[in-house]
Scaffold this motif. Structure first.
Motif, PDB file in Angstrom:
ATOM      1  N   PHE A 159     -52.506  41.720 -11.907  1.00 12.83           N
ATOM      2  CA  PHE A 159     -52.123  40.632 -12.794  1.00 12.83           C
ATOM      3  C   PHE A 159     -52.233  41.092 -14.247  1.00 12.83           C
ATOM      4  CE2 PHE A 159     -53.377  36.783 -15.219  1.00 12.83           C
ATOM      5  CZ  PHE A 159     -52.201  36.068 -15.049  1.00 12.83           C
ATOM      6  N   GLU A 160     -51.221  40.768 -15.045  1.00 12.26           N
ATOM      7  CA  GLU A 160     -51.247  41.029 -16.484  1.00 12.26           C
ATOM      8  C   GLU A 160     -51.331  42.523 -16.813  1.00 12.26           C
ATOM      9  OE1 GLU A 160     -51.621  38.004 -19.205  1.00 12.26           O
ATOM     10  OE2 GLU A 160     -50.168  37.912 -17.572  1.00 12.26           O
ATOM     11  N   THR A 161     -50.721  43.376 -16.001  1.00 11.00           N
ATOM     12  CA  THR A 161     -50.706  44.811 -16.299  1.00 11.00           C
ATOM     13  C   THR A 161     -50.085  45.053 -17.669  1.00 11.00           C
ATOM     14  OG1 THR A 161     -50.546  45.410 -13.971  1.00 11.00           O
ATOM     15  CG2 THR A 161     -49.834  47.060 -15.557  1.00 11.00           C
ATOM     16  N   GLY A 162     -50.727  45.926 -18.455  1.00 12.17           N
ATOM     17  CA  GLY A 162     -50.208  46.223 -19.785  1.00 12.17           C
ATOM     18  C   GLY A 162     -49.171  47.321 -19.783  1.00 12.17           C
ATOM     19  N   TRP A 222     -44.500  41.996 -24.344  1.00  8.81           N
ATOM     20  CA  TRP A 222     -45.694  42.455 -25.050  1.00  8.81           C
ATOM     21  C   TRP A 222     -45.358  43.616 -25.977  1.00  8.81           C
ATOM     22  CZ3 TRP A 222     -48.549  42.242 -19.782  1.00  8.81           C
ATOM     23  CH2 TRP A 222     -48.880  40.926 -19.507  1.00  8.81           C
ATOM     24  N   ARG A 249     -55.906  43.189 -25.843  1.00  7.71           N
ATOM     25  CA  ARG A 249     -55.471  41.861 -25.406  1.00  7.71           C
ATOM     26  C   ARG A 249     -55.845  41.574 -23.957  1.00  7.71           C
ATOM     27  NH1 ARG A 249     -49.771  39.849 -27.808  1.00  7.71           N
ATOM     28  NH2 ARG A 249     -50.194  40.185 -30.021  1.00  7.71           N
ATOM     29  N   HIS A 251     -55.076  43.600 -21.244  1.00 12.63           N
ATOM     30  CA  HIS A 251     -54.096  44.092 -20.266  1.00 12.63           C
ATOM     31  C   HIS A 251     -54.487  45.492 -19.805  1.00 12.63           C
ATOM     32  CE1 HIS A 251     -51.753  40.655 -21.350  1.00 12.63           C
ATOM     33  NE2 HIS A 251     -51.513  41.085 -22.575  1.00 12.63           N
TER      34      HIS A 251
END
Length: 275
Positions: A159-162, A222, A249, A251
């Motif tokens: 989830f929310e990989t940067g 992003w 942030r 990630h």
């Protein structure tokens, strides 16, 4: 202004709404309002905007934009073959400095001055990209079949990989880079450079402090919010800098050994002068 109330009513995206005094239209992601002067549009109520608006035509967006940039001083070569990513289509963007270049069918060409840096070229390609994800390659890197599939699959594991980076091999088949780590002096350097590409520790996916820009994939939203790559840095430093901003942030940055490319070395094994 009425736009503030319009946004509060939840009808339109406050970032996308923009009165255009030159062409007299107002648009958002879902609505297009034409034939209304900007000063008049500001006086319309939310209800009047919705009554006057026309539902925009939904345009299918590619799942991934693959941005291939020719390094400064190099001529654009043959465009790489990129397979569709899992669950969607791919658009190919070629960034170059050849004014007469005609891209292959289905590719988009973006021209940049010959003295522009590699990171500036990637940023220019990103501005032209429409995909949910942005993937960055140097034109002197060769992606293995399945490189993009593996990178996108890794991106979707958390989830929310940067960002995601893969394993880059040198011409001799050893590791060129398998992610970046920060030394005691906070300077990033390539891990496992010059080592056996099949070694167990190289073949293990993991969370990393950073990955290089060459071979990186990152969510477009992003990347745009953070302002893209810092164009004063080279590929490794630019990648590390972006990853650090993503991590700030919350990630995570992922390394996957199954997204493989062959990369021309830009730093000697064991040397950190370029960083």
């Amino acid at each position: 202004l009425r736009w503030a109330r319009l946004v509060a009513d939840g009808w339109l995206d406050p970032v996308a709404v923009r009165p255009d005094r030159a062409t007299n239209f107002v648009e958002s992601e879902d609505f297009v309002l034409r034939g209304v002067d900007a000063d008049v549009a500001e006086e319309l109520s939310a209800a009047e905007i919705v009554v006057a608006a026309v539902k925009g035509v939904k345009v299918a967006r590619p799942a991934c934009s693959v941005i291939v940039a020719t390094p400064p001083g190099r001529q654009a070569g043959e465009a790489p073959t990129v397979a569709p990513s899992p669950g969607g289509t791919v658009e190919l963007i070629l960034v170059h400095s050849e004014p007469d270049l005609v891209p292959d069918q289905g590719a988009t060409a973006v021209w940049q001055p010959s003295d522009s840096s590699l990171t500036a070229r990637w940023n220019a390609g990103a501005r032209a990209g429409r995909g949910e994800l942005l993937a960055f390659l140097s034109a002197d890197s060769v992606a293995d079949p399945g490189w993009l599939d593996a990178a996108v699959a890794a991106y979707r594991t958390r989830f929310e990989t940067g960002a995601v980076g893969g394993k880059a091999l040198g011409d001799d088949g050893t590791v060129e880079h398998a992610g970046l780590v920060l030394g005691p002096d906070r300077v990033p350097y390539r891990v496992y450079q010059g080592e056996d590409a099949a070694a167990a520790h190289v073949e293990r996916p993991r969370i990393m402090p950073a990955v290089t820009a060459d071979g990186m994939i990152v969510p477009r939203r992003w990347f745009v919010e953070l302002g893209g790559f810092d164009e004063s840095f080279d590929a490794d430093l630019a990648g590390a800098d972006l990853c650090l901003r993503l991590r700030a942030r919350g990630h995570p940055i992922l390394y996957t050994p199954w997204a493989v490319l062959t990369s021309s070395p830009r730093a000697d094994a064991g040397q950190r002068a370029r960083f």
